[in-house]
Design a protein around this motif. Structure first.
Motif, PDB file in Angstrom:
ATOM      1  N   UNK A  40       0.835  -1.205   0.000  1.00 19.54           N
ATOM      2  CA  UNK A  40       0.000   0.000   0.000  1.00 19.54           C
ATOM      3  C   UNK A  40       0.870   1.256   0.000  1.00 19.54           C
ATOM      4  N   UNK A  41       1.969   1.236   0.759  1.00 18.37           N
ATOM      5  CA  UNK A  41       2.892   2.379   0.786  1.00 18.37           C
ATOM      6  C   UNK A  41       3.532   2.573  -0.581  1.00 18.37           C
ATOM      7  N   UNK A  42       3.986   1.479  -1.193  1.00 21.22           N
ATOM      8  CA  UNK A  42       4.615   1.586  -2.515  1.00 21.22           C
ATOM      9  C   UNK A  42       3.626   2.091  -3.566  1.00 21.22           C
ATOM     10  N   UNK A  43       2.414   1.555  -3.534  1.00 23.95           N
ATOM     11  CA  UNK A  43       1.397   1.972  -4.504  1.00 23.95           C
ATOM     12  C   UNK A  43       1.017   3.437  -4.292  1.00 23.95           C
ATOM     13  N   UNK A  85       3.691   5.602  -5.780  1.00 27.00           N
ATOM     14  CA  UNK A  85       3.586   5.612  -7.243  1.00 27.00           C
ATOM     15  C   UNK A  85       2.404   6.467  -7.694  1.00 27.00           C
ATOM     16  N   UNK A  86       1.286   6.377  -6.980  1.00 27.81           N
ATOM     17  CA  UNK A  86       0.105   7.177  -7.315  1.00 27.81           C
ATOM     18  C   UNK A  86       0.373   8.660  -7.117  1.00 27.81           C
ATOM     19  N   UNK A 142       0.149  11.357 -10.039  1.00 24.89           N
ATOM     20  CA  UNK A 142      -0.772  12.489  -9.963  1.00 24.89           C
ATOM     21  C   UNK A 142      -0.050  13.820 -10.141  1.00 24.89           C
ATOM     22  N   UNK A 143       1.219  13.877  -9.759  1.00 23.70           N
ATOM     23  CA  UNK A 143       1.984  15.129  -9.842  1.00 23.70           C
ATOM     24  C   UNK A 143       2.913  15.165 -11.053  1.00 23.70           C
ATOM     25  N   UNK A 174      -5.697  13.669  -7.067  1.00 22.88           N
ATOM     26  CA  UNK A 174      -4.769  12.985  -6.174  1.00 22.88           C
ATOM     27  C   UNK A 174      -5.515  11.995  -5.284  1.00 22.88           C
ATOM     28  N   UNK A 175      -6.627  12.438  -4.723  1.00 22.91           N
ATOM     29  CA  UNK A 175      -7.402  11.560  -3.853  1.00 22.91           C
ATOM     30  C   UNK A 175      -7.894  10.336  -4.623  1.00 22.91           C
TER      31      UNK A 175
END
Length: 215
Positions: free
Chosen positions: A84-87, A90-91, A95-96, A131-132
């Protein structure tokens, strides 16, 4: 000439060794500046880079905390939490990716931050909404579709008396905490006022200090 060539041949392995040593040292330094799990800059690196950026013009400072992360860890194990931290990292990068000059970091645990140049304030809700959506999208782990929620707070530096990273982070953290109390989503801090007190390293929210936006 033969003596020179002999000296040169003898020195070549030493020069090669020092060159390789320099490469290794640069790799170690680069690794030390990044969180090993997420690959994002560490808090110290983030602060050094963004303090300079804020002095160059308006930015939005974002603080994000994952919702339901402990439950995911408890239910599916720490490997799922690590994924979850890695994903999420990456997200966040994805997003940025179109926001040139932005810097993202993992502050620790399941808390992340970003500083993004503010080119159009009217586009800020779109950025936070996107982002959300990226962060809360399901991800695949061990044959299961898993997901975490997210609470996001943002502070625009032009709303502050001075472009201070520490103040902007505190205001963004207040807004994030308000979003978390409301069940997740995102909020933009209202002005420079600091109306919350610190409890266990987090901001304790109070109604009316941030504008709620639909996630």
């Amino acid at each position: 000439m033969n003596d020179f060539m002999t000296v040169l041949a003898a020195a070549a392995p030493l020069a090669s060794g020092w060159a390789w040593h320099g490469v290794v040292m640069r790799r170690h330094l680069s690794a030390a500046r990044r969180d090993p799990l997420s690959g994002l800059p560490t808090r110290a690196t983030f602060e050094r880079r963004t303090e300079r950026a804020l002095a160059r013009g308006p930015h939005v400072v974002i603080v994000m905390d994952l919702d339901g992360f402990k439950h995911l860890n408890d239910l599916f194990g720490h490997a799922a939490g690590d994924e979850a931290i890695r994903v999420t990292a990456a997200s966040l990068n994805d997003a940025l990716s179109t926001e040139r000059g932005s810097v993202a970091a993992r502050l620790g645990g399941d808390e992340f931050a970003a500083v993004v140049p503010l080119r159009d304030r009217a586009a800020l809700p779109w950025l936070l909404r996107g982002l959300h959506g990226e962060v809360t999208a399901p991800f695949r782990h061990s044959g299961r579709d898993l997901a975490v929620g997210a609470s996001i707070g943002a502070c625009v530096t032009t709303d502050l008396p001075a472009p201070s990273l520490s103040l902007a982070l505190r205001r963004a953290d207040e807004a994030m905490y308000e979003a978390k109390r409301a069940g997740g989503g995102w909020r933009i801090a209202d002005g420079p006022a600091l109306t919350h007190t610190t409890t266990s390293g987090r901001r304790t929210g109070r109604p009316g200090t941030a504008r709620r936006r639909a996630a």
